[in-house]
Scaffold this motif. Sequence first.
Motif, PDB file in Angstrom:
ATOM      1  N   GLY A 235      -3.923   4.001   4.229  1.00 32.45           N
ATOM      2  CA  GLY A 235      -4.985   4.305   5.322  1.00 32.45           C
ATOM      3  C   GLY A 235      -5.261   5.719   4.147  1.00 32.45           C
ATOM      4  O   GLY A 235      -6.329   5.821   3.689  1.00 32.45           O
ATOM      5  N   SER A 236      -5.288   6.730   5.422  1.00 32.01           N
ATOM      6  CA  SER A 236      -6.285   8.154   5.196  1.00 32.01           C
ATOM      7  C   SER A 236      -5.493   8.723   3.861  1.00 32.01           C
ATOM      8  O   SER A 236      -4.133   8.822   3.876  1.00 32.01           O
ATOM      9  N   LEU A 237      -6.404   9.792   2.870  1.00 32.68           N
ATOM     10  CA  LEU A 237      -5.347  11.340   2.246  1.00 32.68           C
ATOM     11  C   LEU A 237      -5.152  11.889   2.980  1.00 32.68           C
ATOM     12  O   LEU A 237      -3.834  12.636   2.434  1.00 32.68           O
ATOM     13  N   GLU A 238      -5.308  12.279   4.213  1.00 30.33           N
ATOM     14  CA  GLU A 238      -4.186  13.249   5.202  1.00 30.33           C
ATOM     15  C   GLU A 238      -3.441  12.342   5.361  1.00 30.33           C
ATOM     16  O   GLU A 238      -1.825  13.606   5.980  1.00 30.33           O
ATOM     17  N   SER A 239      -3.172  11.629   5.969  1.00 33.78           N
ATOM     18  CA  SER A 239      -1.733  11.204   6.423  1.00 33.78           C
ATOM     19  C   SER A 239      -1.188  11.093   4.459  1.00 33.78           C
ATOM     20  O   SER A 239       0.152  10.840   5.148  1.00 33.78           O
ATOM     21  N   GLN A 240      -1.512  10.742   3.902  1.00 29.77           N
ATOM     22  CA  GLN A 240      -0.337  10.062   3.036  1.00 29.77           C
ATOM     23  C   GLN A 240       0.408  12.020   2.050  1.00 29.77           C
ATOM     24  O   GLN A 240       1.116  12.663   2.007  1.00 29.77           O
ATOM     25  N   LEU A 241      -0.734  12.941   2.081  1.00 29.78           N
ATOM     26  CA  LEU A 241       0.010  14.668   2.000  1.00 29.78           C
ATOM     27  C   LEU A 241       0.076  15.150   3.119  1.00 29.78           C
ATOM     28  O   LEU A 241       1.447  15.828   2.732  1.00 29.78           O
ATOM     29  N   HIS A 242       0.295  14.539   4.298  1.00 26.91           N
ATOM     30  CA  HIS A 242       0.819  15.397   5.389  1.00 26.91           C
ATOM     31  C   HIS A 242       1.397  14.351   6.671  1.00 26.91           C
ATOM     32  O   HIS A 242       1.684  15.118   7.353  1.00 26.91           O
ATOM     33  N   GLY A 243       1.965  13.522   6.103  1.00 23.77           N
ATOM     34  CA  GLY A 243       2.369  12.225   7.532  1.00 23.77           C
ATOM     35  C   GLY A 243       3.845  12.625   6.501  1.00 23.77           C
ATOM     36  O   GLY A 243       4.273  13.243   6.041  1.00 23.77           O
ATOM     37  N   PRO A 244       5.015  11.473   7.290  1.00 22.99           N
ATOM     38  CA  PRO A 244       6.283  11.845   6.538  1.00 22.99           C
ATOM     39  C   PRO A 244       6.005  11.355   5.266  1.00 22.99           C
ATOM     40  O   PRO A 244       7.365  11.961   4.905  1.00 22.99           O
ATOM     41  N   SER A 245       6.142  11.231   4.649  1.00 26.35           N
ATOM     42  CA  SER A 245       6.180  10.910   2.919  1.00 26.35           C
ATOM     43  C   SER A 245       5.812  12.768   2.034  1.00 26.35           C
ATOM     44  O   SER A 245       6.301  12.066   1.538  1.00 26.35           O
ATOM     45  N   HIS A 246       4.776  13.250   3.345  1.00 23.96           N
ATOM     46  CA  HIS A 246       4.540  14.769   1.713  1.00 23.96           C
ATOM     47  C   HIS A 246       4.142  14.311   1.275  1.00 23.96           C
ATOM     48  O   HIS A 246       3.682  14.995   0.212  1.00 23.96           O
ATOM     49  N   GLY A 247       3.401  13.122   0.394  1.00 17.56           N
ATOM     50  CA  GLY A 247       2.550  12.768  -0.645  1.00 17.56           C
ATOM     51  C   GLY A 247       3.437  12.018  -1.481  1.00 17.56           C
ATOM     52  O   GLY A 247       3.356  12.490  -2.805  1.00 17.56           O
ATOM     53  N   SER A 248       4.791  12.460  -1.042  1.00 22.05           N
ATOM     54  CA  SER A 248       5.851  11.886  -2.480  1.00 22.05           C
ATOM     55  C   SER A 248       5.146  10.288  -3.124  1.00 22.05           C
ATOM     56  O   SER A 248       5.488  10.167  -4.329  1.00 22.05           O
ATOM     57  N   SER A 249       3.648   9.722  -2.537  1.00 23.62           N
ATOM     58  CA  SER A 249       3.707   8.001  -2.927  1.00 23.62           C
ATOM     59  C   SER A 249       2.306   8.863  -3.896  1.00 23.62           C
ATOM     60  O   SER A 249       2.089   7.776  -5.502  1.00 23.62           O
ATOM     61  N   LEU A 250       2.134   9.583  -3.700  1.00 25.98           N
ATOM     62  CA  LEU A 250       0.845  10.214  -5.030  1.00 25.98           C
ATOM     63  C   LEU A 250       1.456  10.796  -6.098  1.00 25.98           C
ATOM     64  O   LEU A 250       1.523  12.463  -6.013  1.00 25.98           O
ATOM     65  N   THR A 251       1.001  10.244  -7.396  1.00 24.97           N
ATOM     66  CA  THR A 251       1.765  11.132  -8.412  1.00 24.97           C
ATOM     67  C   THR A 251       0.589  12.177  -9.516  1.00 24.97           C
ATOM     68  O   THR A 251      -0.358  11.588  -8.288  1.00 24.97           O
ATOM     69  N   TRP A 252       1.094  12.678  -9.699  1.00 28.71           N
ATOM     70  CA  TRP A 252      -0.218  13.152 -10.570  1.00 28.71           C
ATOM     71  C   TRP A 252      -1.463  12.648 -11.260  1.00 28.71           C
ATOM     72  O   TRP A 252      -3.042  13.346 -10.387  1.00 28.71           O
ATOM     73  N   HIS A 253      -1.088  11.462 -11.437  1.00 31.90           N
ATOM     74  CA  HIS A 253      -2.220  10.606 -12.184  1.00 31.90           C
ATOM     75  C   HIS A 253      -2.937  10.276 -10.825  1.00 31.90           C
ATOM     76  O   HIS A 253      -4.061  10.415 -10.996  1.00 31.90           O
TER      77      HIS A 253
END
Length: 376
Positions: A235-253
């Motif tokens: 999906g989009s970066l917006e859905s990853q950051l502000h969706g249900p997961s709230h960025g939990s899948s996005l590590t610092w790397h």
Amino acid sequence: MNLLVLLIPIWVFSPSLISVITTDARPDPPLSSISDPLLPTEKQPFAQISSEMAAHSPGPPERIVHHQDLNKKILIALIVASTLLCGILLSLFCFWIYKHKNLKNSIAKSQQSHDAANGISLGPILGRFNSLRMADKRGSAALIDYQLLVAATNNFQENNVLGEGGFGRVYKACFSDTFIAAVKRLRGISHDAEREFENEMDWLSKIKHQNIVSLLGYCIHGEARFLVYEMMHNGSLESQLHGPSHGSSLTWHLRMKIALDVARGLEFLHEHCNPPVIHRDLKSSNILLDSNFNAKLSDFGRAITGGNQSKDSLKLPGTLGYVAPEYLLDGKLTDKSDVYAFGVVLLELLMGRKPVEKIKSAQCQSISHLGHASAH
């Protein structure tokens, strides 16, 4: 085995050939001294009789000549046989090389077909698309049949909706078990929607880069317009950051990797396109992520070339929170406007907050202001 088959005739016919040669090489029998005898009736000189006898009697010089002829014929026969043998061996060697190459080619073709059957291949699916191509600027996009889109999206069912933009929805389209794409359906036929459709077709058929989404095809059906893109599974970066997961899948790397991918995409637009391209609507919802979280820029409906700042193009200034102040206030549009929006995206990645947030019922706070205050 083939060599033995070809050599057998040589071995069979060689004795007959040698026999013929030896038969031809045999010396003629000496003239008979009995037939037609020449008896002298009168006395002849002794020297004359001796010379005549020497002329009719066979002697050693004639035998030497016959042996030389025999050796020559045997030598010629050996040369001919050797030449034939070398020719046969050379032919067999060439035949072996030819068969070896054909075997390698057949193995390579079978391996390619096996890989194509096991992997995701666009060929069979794009082959089902209409082979017609739009002229000029749409030369690299396939014209897709409308019924094919209907079947792939299950008649544009709600459960296939991936997202929604300003002019339409994006649907998941399953063209086969191994090939899935995204179909953007533009609503209505307003002037702005038609212009975005034309602009998107124009830019994405020209721009090819690993950090820019690929356009596979288009469809025009009545007043509806459709654009088919490669599938971006995360999906989009917006859905990853502000969706249900709230960025939990996005590590610092991963966040740094996404920022680097976006920067490379912008660099290609600003530095390597001639003339330079200004995206003009860079935001987290227009940054798509594939299955490996590789980021690609999308939605080029508002993109323009650098220096093209007509009044008509300035009617769509971008999205609130990402627009550079000088562009919003004075209408000054440069590649730095995209750089400003990229800075907002970086703040989203670092802070995990939306670009504009409501703090009260009638008040909003910009993430850029928070970033500026925290810097101080």
